[in-house]
Design a protein around this motif. Structure first.
Motif, short mmCIF file in Angstrom:
data_model
loop_
_atom_site.label_atom_id
_atom_site.label_comp_id
_atom_site.label_asym_id
_atom_site.label_seq_id
_atom_site.Cartn_x
_atom_site.Cartn_y
_atom_site.Cartn_z
N PHE A 409 0.84 -1.20 0.00
CA PHE A 409 0.00 0.00 0.00
C PHE A 409 0.88 1.25 0.00
N VAL A 410 0.21 2.38 -0.25
CA VAL A 410 0.84 3.69 -0.06
C VAL A 410 0.02 4.40 1.01
N LYS A 411 0.71 4.95 2.01
CA LYS A 411 0.01 5.66 3.08
C LYS A 411 0.63 7.06 3.17
N LEU A 412 -0.22 8.07 3.24
CA LEU A 412 0.29 9.45 3.36
C LEU A 412 -0.34 10.12 4.57
N PHE A 413 0.44 10.93 5.25
CA PHE A 413 -0.04 11.71 6.39
C PHE A 413 0.11 13.19 6.04
N CYS A 414 -0.97 14.00 6.28
CA CYS A 414 -0.81 15.44 6.07
C CYS A 414 -1.45 16.21 7.23
N ARG A 415 -1.01 17.46 7.41
CA ARG A 415 -1.59 18.30 8.47
C ARG A 415 -3.03 18.65 8.08
N PRO A 416 -3.96 18.65 9.04
CA PRO A 416 -5.37 18.86 8.70
C PRO A 416 -5.66 20.23 8.08
N GLY A 417 -5.05 21.30 8.58
CA GLY A 417 -5.39 22.62 8.08
C GLY A 417 -4.67 22.96 6.79
N THR A 418 -3.35 22.85 6.82
CA THR A 418 -2.53 23.31 5.69
C THR A 418 -2.39 22.27 4.59
N GLY A 419 -2.59 21.01 4.92
CA GLY A 419 -2.39 19.95 3.92
C GLY A 419 -0.92 19.64 3.69
N ILE A 420 -0.03 20.15 4.54
CA ILE A 420 1.40 19.86 4.36
C ILE A 420 1.68 18.38 4.65
N VAL A 451 1.64 17.86 -4.35
CA VAL A 451 2.01 16.48 -4.72
C VAL A 451 1.02 15.95 -5.75
N ALA A 452 -0.28 16.26 -5.55
CA ALA A 452 -1.30 15.74 -6.46
C ALA A 452 -1.20 16.36 -7.85
N SER A 453 -0.67 17.58 -7.94
CA SER A 453 -0.67 18.26 -9.24
C SER A 453 0.51 17.86 -10.12
N ALA A 454 1.50 17.18 -9.56
CA ALA A 454 2.63 16.75 -10.40
C ALA A 454 2.22 15.53 -11.21
N PHE A 455 2.63 15.49 -12.47
CA PHE A 455 2.31 14.33 -13.32
C PHE A 455 3.02 13.08 -12.81
N THR A 456 2.33 11.95 -12.91
CA THR A 456 3.01 10.67 -12.72
C THR A 456 2.85 9.90 -14.03
N VAL A 457 3.73 8.98 -14.26
CA VAL A 457 3.65 8.17 -15.49
C VAL A 457 2.45 7.24 -15.37
N VAL A 461 3.36 2.53 -10.30
CA VAL A 461 3.02 2.34 -8.89
C VAL A 461 3.00 3.70 -8.19
N SER A 462 3.87 4.62 -8.63
CA SER A 462 3.90 5.93 -7.97
C SER A 462 2.63 6.73 -8.24
N GLY A 463 1.82 6.29 -9.22
CA GLY A 463 0.50 6.90 -9.42
C GLY A 463 -0.33 6.84 -8.13
N SER A 464 -0.09 5.81 -7.31
CA SER A 464 -0.84 5.68 -6.05
C SER A 464 -0.47 6.78 -5.06
N THR A 465 0.75 7.30 -5.16
CA THR A 465 1.15 8.40 -4.26
C THR A 465 0.35 9.65 -4.61
N ALA A 466 0.25 9.94 -5.91
CA ALA A 466 -0.52 11.11 -6.34
C ALA A 466 -2.00 10.92 -5.99
N GLU A 467 -2.50 9.70 -6.18
CA GLU A 467 -3.91 9.42 -5.87
C GLU A 467 -4.17 9.60 -4.36
N ALA A 468 -3.22 9.14 -3.53
CA ALA A 468 -3.38 9.30 -2.07
C ALA A 468 -3.42 10.80 -1.73
N ALA A 469 -2.58 11.59 -2.42
CA ALA A 469 -2.57 13.04 -2.17
C ALA A 469 -3.91 13.66 -2.57
N ARG A 470 -4.46 13.19 -3.71
CA ARG A 470 -5.77 13.71 -4.14
C ARG A 470 -6.85 13.37 -3.11
#
Ligand SMILES: Cc1cc2nc3c(=O)[nH]c(=O)nc-3n(C[C@H](O)[C@H](O)[C@H](O)COP(=O)(O)OP(=O)(O)OC[C@H]3O[C@@H](n4cnc5c(N)ncnc54)[C@H](O)[C@@H]3O)c2cc1C
Length: 482
Positions: A409-420, A451-457, A461-470
């Protein structure tokens, strides 16, 4: 007369040799004292050898776990299982491991000496008497020929690393009861290997030998394997280990290991005894700080014998710095190297950024790999960090499907307010390569939107990182509105 700062570094692993290169570039007169060879344990016995062994294991796993699904056929005799048609010549693998390690140590020695650093073979320790009037310190070098040399240094860096911990009732013999530094002397694959310890080292070796063809029992004193890692990641790995036939024994503390002829017996605290042909002890490490004159020189150690340092690698003794495993800060080659460089920037008056452990990327080299950076699930759970979390199983990733990857899996953590983005975990084949964009995001305080706005190929598999960010972007909007 221009004053040239004299630096003496004790220990030539990543903590020591990387520091030496930086100090030489900054114009210091640098001497590295090392007992065993430049590159240290990282290159000669630990990191490089284990990852070279794992390179062979990885090919075996890829073949074993995907040949049927990907349509590969193997010429085989009728009785044999296809997976067993390929095998491993461990003697050959281990000769390659040792060759690569020695070649890398040689390359490091060449680049360090080319930079103008003096390399001395021997055992270094601090001389008595503390600092001289001019602020310098004495380092004594016990050379292999029995002579003792005295050096003076304006700053000393201790980077002596660590060695495998041994239990009194489980003494390694180098043949059947082994530490991780001794496994490369084996000519034949252990038929039945018992690995004691399910931290990163135990899990990596258990997975590797299982893939190479050993029947592996992993003895873990805790509820699950990899107690220090992300719990979801550890669960995936334990599940994969069991599915592949490994005997994972949780909550089982090994009390003693005995060799009986060509077999070993491991006695557990609950009275059970398990048998195998070999036992690998992976129960932690001890810092190499004994008998070095450290405490006499005012260098404070903690109860485990690790040197206490601050974020610019200073010890409690003026002019004495420490880096790497002997400090126990974060036992990774990359952190050792960073601590060593920081020490030199500080000692030589260059711009210095204190060590930031929240941007360290690390990896467990099992199959699948587990790569982590930044704040963790445990930090969120205990309230140390307020974060929104998304976990995307790789089962839904198109490239993973094409490659027959089901676990991870891909797991991402971000700050609730800023999305950092403050952290991430990737569980996948080659997660060590896939974690880098998340490490960049954490290091540069990027938001999930960036992170979500950068293109992935596509497909990747790294497409899942962008999807998690979205998904995090949506989640934090919804949570912000409620
Ligand atoms: C099995 C295993 C696999 C690992 N894999 C990875 C990995 O994949 N990635 C990663 O980042 N980290 C990995 N690590 C951790 C990594 O190896 C260590 O963090 C790293 O070696 C620390 O570097 P160091 O410079 O502190 O010490 P070391 O690499 O241990 O070097 C210390 C050197 O100092 C010498 N020395 C000791 N005492 C003296 C003395 N008194 N005088 C002179 N010389 C002395 C030693 O002989 C040695 O050469 C692994 C560790 C293990 C056990």
């Amino acid at each position: 007369m221009v004053h040239v700062t004299r630096i003496v570094i004790i220990g030539g692993g990543p903590g020591g040799y990387e520091a030496a290169l930086v100090a030489a570039q900054l114009g210091a007169e640098v001497t590295v004292v090392d007992r065993d060879g430049l590159g240290g344990s990282a290159v000669l016995t630990d990191c490089v050898p284990s990852k070279t062994l794992i390179a062979t294991a990885e090919v075996m796993t890829t073949f074993d776990s995907s040949y049927e699904e990907l349509g590969i056929t193997v010429a085989q005799d009728e009785a044999a299982d296809a997976a067993k048609v390929i095998g491993v010549d461990l003697g050959k693998v281990n000769r390659r491991v040792k060759r690569l390690a020695i070649a890398q140590s040689h390359d490091i020695t060449q680049s360090v000496t080319r930079a103008g650093v003096t390399v001395l073979r021997g055992r270094g320790r601090l001389g008595g008497g503390g600092q001289a009037v001019d602020g310098s310190r004495e380092v004594l070098v016990d050379a292999p020929d029995g002579t003792v040399q005295s050096l003076r240094a304006d700053a000393v860096l201790i980077a002596t690393g660590a060695h495998p911990r041994e239990l009194p009732d489980a003494q390694p013999d180098g043949e059947r009861i082994l530490t991780w530094t001794q496994v490369y002397d084996l000519d034949e694959l252990p038929r039945e290997l018992i690995v004691v310890g399910s931290g990163v080292t135990g899990a990596e070796f258990a997975g590797a030998y299982q893939a190479l063809g050993s029947k592996v029992t992993l003895v873990s004193s805790r509820d699950r394997v990899l107690p220090g890692e992300d719990p979801d990641a550890a669960e995936v790995l334990e599940d994969v280990f069991r599915r592949r036939g490994m005997n994972v024994m949780g909550r089982s503390r090994a009390e003693s290991v005995k060799r009986i002829g060509d077999r070993v017996e491991v006695a557990l605290a609950d009275g059970k005894v398990i048998e195998g042909t070999h036992c690998l002890m992976a129960v932690g490490s001890i810092p190499n700080t004994a008998e070095m004159g450290l405490e006499e020189a005012g260098v404070k150690l903690n109860d485990w014998g690790q040197i206490q340092v601050d974020r610019v690698s200073r010890t409690s003794a003026p002019g004495v710095y420490a880096a790497g495993d002997c400090t126990g800060v974060f036992m990774l080659a990359s952190v050792a190297a960073m601590q060593g460089r920081i020490a030199m920037y500080h000692a030589l008056g260059d711009a210095v950024q204190p060590l930031n452990l929240k941007t360290v990327a690390s990896n467990v080299f099992t199959d699948p790999e587990i790569a982590t950076v930044g704040y963790t699930a445990a930090d969120v759970e205990c309230g140390k960090m307020d974060a929104v979390v998304v976990k995307l199983p790789l089962r839904g990733n198109p490239r993973a499907k094409m490659q027959g990857i089901r676990d991870g899996f891909v797991k991402l953590f971000c700050r609730p307010g800023t999305g950092i983005v403050v952290g991430g975990v990737v569980v996948a084949p080659r997660a060590s390569e896939l974690i880098h964009p998340i490490a960049l995001a954490v290091d540069a305080n990027l938001t999930v939107e960036q992170v979500a706005s950068a293109f992935t190929v596509y497909p990747s598999v790294s497409g899942s990182t962008a999807e998690a960010a979205r998904q995090l972007h949506i989640r934090k909007r919804v949570e912000g509105e409620s």
